[in-house]
Design an enzyme around this catalytic site. Structure first.
Site, PDB file in Angstrom:
ATOM      1  N   GLU A  43       0.825  -1.211   0.000  1.00 57.36           N
ATOM      2  CA  GLU A  43       0.000   0.000   0.000  1.00 57.36           C
ATOM      3  C   GLU A  43       0.859   1.261   0.000  1.00 57.36           C
ATOM      4  OE1 GLU A  43      -2.957   0.184  -0.698  1.00 57.36           O
ATOM      5  OE2 GLU A  43      -3.764  -1.807  -0.291  1.00 57.36           O
ATOM      6  N   TYR A 126      -6.404   6.732   3.859  1.00 55.17           N
ATOM      7  CA  TYR A 126      -6.553   5.667   2.867  1.00 55.17           C
ATOM      8  C   TYR A 126      -5.864   4.381   3.332  1.00 55.17           C
ATOM      9  CZ  TYR A 126      -5.448   2.469  -0.744  1.00 55.17           C
ATOM     10  OH  TYR A 126      -5.282   1.290  -1.410  1.00 55.17           O
ATOM     11  N   ASP A 144      -9.355   6.299  -3.197  1.00 54.41           N
ATOM     12  CA  ASP A 144      -8.096   6.618  -3.873  1.00 54.41           C
ATOM     13  C   ASP A 144      -8.448   7.151  -5.261  1.00 54.41           C
ATOM     14  OD1 ASP A 144      -8.930   4.373  -5.216  1.00 54.41           O
ATOM     15  OD2 ASP A 144      -6.904   3.618  -5.519  1.00 54.41           O
TER      16      ASP A 144
END
Length: 397
Positions: A43, A126, A144
């Site tokens: 990520e 996020y 996103d």
DNA sequence: AATTCGGGGGC
DNA sequence: GCCCCAGAATT
């Protein structure tokens, strides 16, 4: 936060997305387990960076740093070395900090809530939601770039997505649609849809989209215009000089300060200049490094333009040969004398890599001769950095 | 709310 | 060329 009112329509979207994802989800390395370390690393790397770009970096990184403990025990230089070329280097520095924090404060185990994850350096709303949903089954929506595209189209939202208020609105919509079960899969599904089907502009593949019947933008024929974005800031132009200071076959390099552009990476000393690149500016830079006297080549060995998202930097590199044997400030740990081969193995930016290559090309070609030479690569093509004027692509020894 | 952080994929 | 990318931190 509010999972109470789940409408029939929301259930339909969830079901279709999950069914589509089960059939069409890509087999990516970080999807093979729910190991929070693997998911976290992916990520972070994927922030503002495409899957194809991340892949080789991810493989190298997990091989070298397979667990959060190994990462926490590593030196920041080793981390930045593997990150070099990927960009946004604060990600690597924060990754390293967070690893130490997880080991020290959490006994090596990842926090399993959005709020706790959110406190770690480099983890924003996020990434916290992504890890919490994928690894720990929490119901936490993500937004996103992909989700922004899918949601603005699905609901035909024409608000400017460069405005934080618009993105906040989308977070609310995303949250109201996140399912209690399989939320991690749902999040990956909607991002996957944005990455492979609901793609930017006219490239969108509405014909194969599982949500085409529900899509308001498709109905209104506004798909290609969404999401709407206001004009972005103009790129500034900057001029930087590079001092390639050489003594024997070693070059003086320095570690950049850990904050700011290319923070923590190594470089041939460089500095921004207000006007044109000049030999005088190079001399001043050398002096500031503890090199009071050196001969600066009148012709640069390299002129290289480096494009960043918000500025264009023109690097002009000058060779400087040391007079006498006085060393640069030996008390400064951020300065080193290294060969070009050693330099290229450190954590350096792509911009600096190109400059070092220009320097090396001149070196190898000049071996055994003092004559003016045209730099050439091994393949016989002229080596010329982007935007290099031809006049500057040859060096006068 | 606006800026600052990189570099490359893909058209 | 251009737009975009599984954003976060700082100001």
């Amino acid at each position: 936060m509010n999972a109470a009112a789940v409408t029939k329509r929301q259930q339909t979207l969830q079901r279709k997305l999950l069914a589509w994802y089960d059939r069409n989800g890509r087999d990516l390395p970080w999807r093979r387990s729910k190991d929070p370390y693997a998911v976290w690393l992916s990520e972070i790397m994927l922030q503002q960076t495409q899957v194809a770009t991340v892949m080789p970096y991810y493989e190298r990184f997990v091989r070298r740093f397979p667990t959060v403990h190994v990462l926490a025990a590593a030196r920041i230089d080793a981390v930045l070395k593997l990150w070099a070329g990927l960009g946004y280097y604060s990600r690597a520095r924060n990754l390293h900090k967070a690893a130490a924090e997880i080991v020290r404060e959490h006994d090596g185990r990842f926090p399993d809530s959005v709020e706790a994850l959110r406190t770690l350096p480099g983890i924003g709303r996020y990434t916290a939601a992504a890890i919490a949903s994928i690894c720990f089954g929490r119901r936490a929506a993500v937004v996103d770039g992909n989700v922004i595209r899918v949601l603005t189209r699905l609901f035909n939202i024409s608000d400017d997505v460069r405005k934080p208020a618009t993105v906040n609105r989308l977070w609310g919509i995303a949250d109201s649609h996140a399912p209690a079960r399989r939320c991690g899969d749902y999040n990956q599904a909607i991002m996957e849809l944005g990455a492979t089907v609901c793609t930017p502009g006219a490239t969108a593949r509405c014909d194969i989209c599982p949500l085409q019947a529900q899509c308001a933008a498709r109905k209104a024929q506004t798909v290609a215009e969404l999401p709407r974005k206001s004009a972005k800031a103009v790129v500034r132009h900057e001029t930087h000089i590079v001092a390639a200071i050489c003594a024997d076959d070693r070059w003086l390099i320095r570690r950049r300060p850990s904050d700011g552009l290319w923070g923590g990476l190594w470089e041939l000393p460089s500095a921004q200049v207000s006007g044109a690149a000049t030999v005088e500016a190079v001399r001043r830079l050398a002096r500031s490094l503890g090199v009071p006297r050196c001969t600066v080549s009148t012709q640069p060995f390299c002129v290289s333009n480096h494009q960043l998202s918000h500025r264009l930097i023109r690097f002009t590199g000058y060779r400087c040969s040391l007079q006498g044997t006085e060393a640069a400030d030996s008390m400064n740990a951020d300065l080193r004398w290294v060969t070009l081969a050693q330099f290229s193995k450190l954590g350096i930016s792509q911009a600096m890599r190109r400059i070092a290559e220009a320097l090396g090309a001149g070196e190898s070609n000049d071996r055994g001769t003092r004559s003016i030479s045209r730099r050439q690569s091994r393949h016989g093509k002229p080596v010329r950095s982007a935007g290099t004027p031809r006049a500057a692509s040859r060096r006068i020894a």
